[in-house]
Motif scaffolding. Structure first.
Motif, short mmCIF file in Angstrom:
data_model
loop_
_atom_site.label_atom_id
_atom_site.label_comp_id
_atom_site.label_asym_id
_atom_site.label_seq_id
_atom_site.Cartn_x
_atom_site.Cartn_y
_atom_site.Cartn_z
N PRO A 185 36.84 44.62 16.24
CA PRO A 185 37.21 43.32 16.85
C PRO A 185 38.20 43.46 18.00
O PRO A 185 38.10 42.74 19.00
N VAL A 186 39.15 44.39 17.85
CA VAL A 186 40.14 44.62 18.91
C VAL A 186 39.47 45.20 20.14
O VAL A 186 39.70 44.76 21.28
N VAL A 187 38.61 46.20 19.92
CA VAL A 187 37.91 46.85 21.03
C VAL A 187 36.99 45.86 21.74
O VAL A 187 36.94 45.82 22.98
N ASP A 188 36.27 45.03 20.98
CA ASP A 188 35.37 44.03 21.58
C ASP A 188 36.15 43.04 22.44
O ASP A 188 35.69 42.63 23.52
N PHE A 189 37.34 42.65 21.97
CA PHE A 189 38.17 41.72 22.73
C PHE A 189 38.55 42.34 24.07
O PHE A 189 38.43 41.70 25.13
N PHE A 190 39.02 43.59 24.04
CA PHE A 190 39.45 44.24 25.28
C PHE A 190 38.28 44.56 26.20
O PHE A 190 38.42 44.54 27.43
N LYS A 191 37.09 44.82 25.64
CA LYS A 191 35.91 45.03 26.48
C LYS A 191 35.54 43.74 27.21
O LYS A 191 35.19 43.77 28.40
N GLY A 192 35.62 42.62 26.51
CA GLY A 192 35.35 41.34 27.16
C GLY A 192 36.39 41.02 28.23
O GLY A 192 36.04 40.57 29.33
N LEU A 193 37.65 41.31 27.91
CA LEU A 193 38.73 41.08 28.88
C LEU A 193 38.58 41.99 30.09
O LEU A 193 38.87 41.60 31.23
N ASN A 194 38.09 43.22 29.85
CA ASN A 194 37.85 44.16 30.94
C ASN A 194 36.83 43.61 31.93
O ASN A 194 37.00 43.72 33.15
N ASP A 195 35.76 43.02 31.40
CA ASP A 195 34.74 42.41 32.27
C ASP A 195 35.32 41.27 33.10
O ASP A 195 34.99 41.11 34.28
N VAL A 196 36.21 40.48 32.48
CA VAL A 196 36.85 39.37 33.19
C VAL A 196 37.72 39.90 34.33
O VAL A 196 37.68 39.39 35.46
N ILE A 197 38.51 40.94 34.05
CA ILE A 197 39.41 41.51 35.05
C ILE A 197 38.62 42.10 36.22
O ILE A 197 38.98 41.94 37.39
N MET A 198 37.51 42.78 35.91
CA MET A 198 36.68 43.35 36.99
C MET A 198 36.11 42.25 37.87
O MET A 198 35.98 42.43 39.09
N LYS A 199 35.79 41.11 37.29
CA LYS A 199 35.28 39.99 38.08
C LYS A 199 36.39 39.39 38.95
O LYS A 199 36.15 39.00 40.10
N ILE A 200 37.62 39.35 38.41
CA ILE A 200 38.76 38.89 39.20
C ILE A 200 38.97 39.80 40.40
O ILE A 200 39.26 39.34 41.52
N ILE A 201 38.82 41.10 40.20
CA ILE A 201 38.96 42.07 41.30
C ILE A 201 37.92 41.79 42.38
O ILE A 201 38.22 41.83 43.58
N ASP A 202 36.69 41.50 41.96
CA ASP A 202 35.64 41.16 42.94
C ASP A 202 36.04 39.94 43.77
O ASP A 202 35.81 39.90 44.98
N ILE A 203 36.64 38.96 43.11
CA ILE A 203 37.07 37.74 43.82
C ILE A 203 38.18 38.07 44.81
O ILE A 203 38.16 37.62 45.97
N ILE A 204 39.16 38.88 44.37
CA ILE A 204 40.27 39.27 45.25
C ILE A 204 39.75 40.02 46.48
O ILE A 204 40.22 39.82 47.60
N MET A 205 38.75 40.88 46.27
CA MET A 205 38.24 41.71 47.36
C MET A 205 37.49 40.90 48.41
O MET A 205 37.29 41.37 49.53
N LEU A 206 37.08 39.69 48.07
CA LEU A 206 36.48 38.82 49.08
C LEU A 206 37.49 38.49 50.19
O LEU A 206 37.13 38.23 51.33
N PHE A 207 38.76 38.52 49.83
CA PHE A 207 39.85 38.21 50.76
C PHE A 207 40.32 39.44 51.52
O PHE A 207 41.10 39.34 52.46
N SER A 208 39.83 40.64 51.13
CA SER A 208 40.36 41.90 51.66
C SER A 208 40.29 42.04 53.19
O SER A 208 41.28 42.49 53.80
N PRO A 209 39.19 41.68 53.87
CA PRO A 209 39.19 41.84 55.33
C PRO A 209 40.29 41.02 56.01
O PRO A 209 40.88 41.48 57.00
N TYR A 210 40.56 39.82 55.48
CA TYR A 210 41.58 38.96 56.08
C TYR A 210 42.98 39.49 55.76
O TYR A 210 43.88 39.45 56.60
N GLY A 211 43.17 40.00 54.54
CA GLY A 211 44.45 40.59 54.17
C GLY A 211 44.76 41.82 55.00
O GLY A 211 45.89 42.00 55.47
N VAL A 212 43.74 42.64 55.21
CA VAL A 212 43.91 43.86 56.03
C VAL A 212 44.22 43.49 57.47
O VAL A 212 45.06 44.12 58.13
#
Length: 424
Positions: A185-212
Motif C-alpha cells: 500500500p505504501v509503495v502503490d501510494f508513492f508510485k501514484g504520487l510519482n506519476d503526479v509529480i512527473m506530470k507537474i514537471i511536464d506542465i512546468i517545462m511548458l514555461f521553460s522557453p520563456y523562463g530561459v
C-alpha cells in the motif's frame, strides 16, 4: 506540421534572450529587464526547485522498494560512489594539468589585477566569511550534517539534499525488509504520487522557453563591462577548454567503454537537461528534467535513475571541481611570487574532491568551497575577487558538465546492473 522539440524551444529562448538583453543594455534600459523580465526567470527556477525535493523523495522510495533486496542496494550504491569519485578526481587532475601548462595567471597585468581586487573585494569577503564558518565546524561536521535532526526542516531546504536522501534511503530499506504485502500500500501510494509529480514537471517545462529567455536577458544586462572581462580571457578559456575535454572526450569514452552507448544518442537524449542547466546554473533545479531525459530518452531504469541522479546532484560536481583546480592555480600564479609545489597541488586534488561533495547544487556554491581549497593550499583567499567578474558565465558552463556527468554515471551504472534498455 512536426512539433518543435523541447530542447530547440529552449535554445531559441536562450538566443532571443541574449539578443534582447544586449539590445536593452545598448539602449541603457537595464531597469526594464531587471524589473519586468528577470522575475519570470526567477519564478521558473523557483518552480523547478519547488518540485526537486518531492521528486527525490518519491522517486527514491519507488526505486529502492523495487530493488526488493538489500544486496542490490549495496551493489548499486557502491558502483555509483566509485564512478562519482573517480570522475571527480579525473576532473580536478585535468584542471590542474591545463592550468600548469597554459599558466593563465601570468597573462593578467598589474593594473587589471588591482582593478579586479578593488571592484570585487566585497563579494569575495562574503564568500570568505561563509567558508570560515564551514572550516570552524570541525573535521567531522560534514558527517554530522548528513543526519537531519528534523526531516521536514531538511525537506524545506534545497541545500540539505544529502539529509533528505539519507532519510529516504532508510525508508526504502524499511520497505524492502518488511513483508511485501504490508509494504505494497505504501509503495502503490508513492508510485501514484510519482506519476503526479512527473506530470507537474511536464506542465512546468511548458514555461521553460520563456523562463530561459528571461534568465538570459537578465544575464546579459547584468554582466560586467567587457573591458573588465578581457583581463580574464585566458583564465576563462582555460576553464572552458577543460570542460570541453570532459564533454567531448572523457564522457563519450566512458559511455562507449562501460555502457556501449553511442555518445551522439546520449547527447541528443539529455539536450533539454543540458540547456536548462546552462540557463539556471543549478543542478538541483535541473534535476527533474535530468531524470526525465535519462529515464525516458536513454532507457535507464527508474530504480537506477531515482537513486543515482539525486545523489549525483548533491555529491558529484565534475565541472565545479575542474573549475576550482584552474581557479586555484590561476589565483596562485597571479598573486604568489613562486609556483605551487607538488605537495600543494596534490592537496588541491584531495580538497577539491572533498569540497565538491559538500557543494550545494545551487548557483555559485562552488565559490564558497573554492575558499576552502585556496586556504588549504596556502593561496590568498582575497584573490577570489580576481575571478568574480567572469564567474556567472563559467558557472553556467560547469553546471552543464555537472549534469552531464550525473547522466553518464547513471547510464554506466544502469548498464552494469542490467537496467539499461536498448535504443529504440
Amino acid at each position: 506540421m512536426k512539433k518543435l522539440a523541447l530542447h530547440w524551444k529552449i535554445l531559441i529562448g536562450m538566443v532571443l534572450g541574449l539578443l534582447f538583453g544586449l539590445l536593452m543594455k545598448n539602449l541603457e534600459q537595464k531597469g526594464i529587464v531587471v524589473d519586468w523580465i528577470k522575475p519570470f526567470g526567477t519564478v521558473f527556477i523557483n518552480l523547478l526547485k519547488m518540485i526537486a525535493v518531492p521528486l527525490i523523495v518519491v522517486s527514491l522510495i519507488v526505486g529502492l522498494s523495487d530493488l526488493k533486496d538489500i544486496s542490490k542496494l549495496s551493489k548499486l550504491g557502491g558502483r555509483t560512489v566509485l564512478f562519482y569519485l573517480c570522475s571527480t578526481i579525473i576532473a580536478v587532475t585535468i584542471g590542474l594539468g591545463l592550468a600548469n601548462i597554459i599558466k593563465p595567471g601570468k597573462y593578467i597585468n598589474e593594473s587589471s589585477r588591482i582593478t579586479l581586487l578593488e571592484n570585487f573585494s566585497g563579494d569575495a569577503s562574503q564568500k570568505i566569511e561563509l567558508a570560515e564558518k564551514a572550516k570552524s565546524s570541525g573535521p567531522l561536521q560534514a558527517l554530522v550534517d548528513i543526519v537531519p535532526d528534523n526531516f521536514f526542516r531538511a525537506m524545506s531546504d534545497n541545500g540539505s539534499m544529502l539529509q533528505v536522501i539519507l532519510f529516504v534511503i532508510l525508508i526504502g530499506i524499511g520497505l524492502i525488509l518488511i513483508e511485501e504485502e504490508k509494504a505494497k500500500p505504501v509503495v502503490d501510494f508513492f508510485k501514484g504520487l510519482n506519476d503526479v509529480i512527473m506530470k507537474i514537471i511536464d506542465i512546468i517545462m511548458l514555461f521553460s522557453p520563456y523562463g530561459v529567455f528571461a534568465l538570459m536577458a537578465a544575464l546579459m544586462v547584468e554582466i560586467p563591462d567587457f573591458s573588465t572581462l578581457g583581463a580574464l580571457a585566458i583564465y576563462g578559456l582555460t576553464v572552458l577548454f577543460g570542460l570541453l575535454l570532459m564533454l567531448l572526450v572523457l564522457y563519450p569514452s566512458l559511455l562507449m567503454l562501460f555502457a556501449k552507448v553511442n555518445p551522439l544518442r546520449f547527447y541528443k537524449a539529455i539536450a533539454p537537461a543540458q540547456l536548462l542547466a546552462f540557463s539556471t546554473s543549478s543542478s538541483a533545479a535541473t534535476l527533474p528534467v535530468t531524470m526525465e531525459c535519462v529515464t525516458e530518452n536513454l532507457g535507464v531504469d527508474e530504480e537506477v535513475s531515482s537513486f543515482v541522479l539525486p545523489l549525483g546532484a548533491t555529491v558529484n560536481m565534475d565541472g565545479t571541481s575542474l573549475y576550482q583546480a584552474v581557479a586555484a592555480i590561476f589565483i596562485a600564479q597571479a598573486m604568489l611570487p613562486d609556483p605551487l609545489d607538488l605537495h600543494s597541488q596534490l592537496m588541491i586534488i584531495v580538497t577539491a574532491t572533498l569540497a565538491s561533495i559538500g557543494s550545494a547544487a545551487v548557483p555559485s556554491a562552488g565559490m564558497v568551497m573554492l575558499v576552502i581549497v585556496l586556504g588549504q593550499a596556502g593561496i590568498p583567499e582575497a584573490g577570489l575577487a580576481l575571478i568574480f567578474a567572469i564567474d556567472r558565465p563559467l558557472d553556467m558552463c560547469r553546471t552543464v558538465v555537472n549534469v552531464t556527468s550525473d547522466a553518464t554515471v547513471a547510464t554506466i551504472v544502469a548498464k552494469s546492473v542490467g537496467k539499461l534498455k536498448t535504443a529504440k
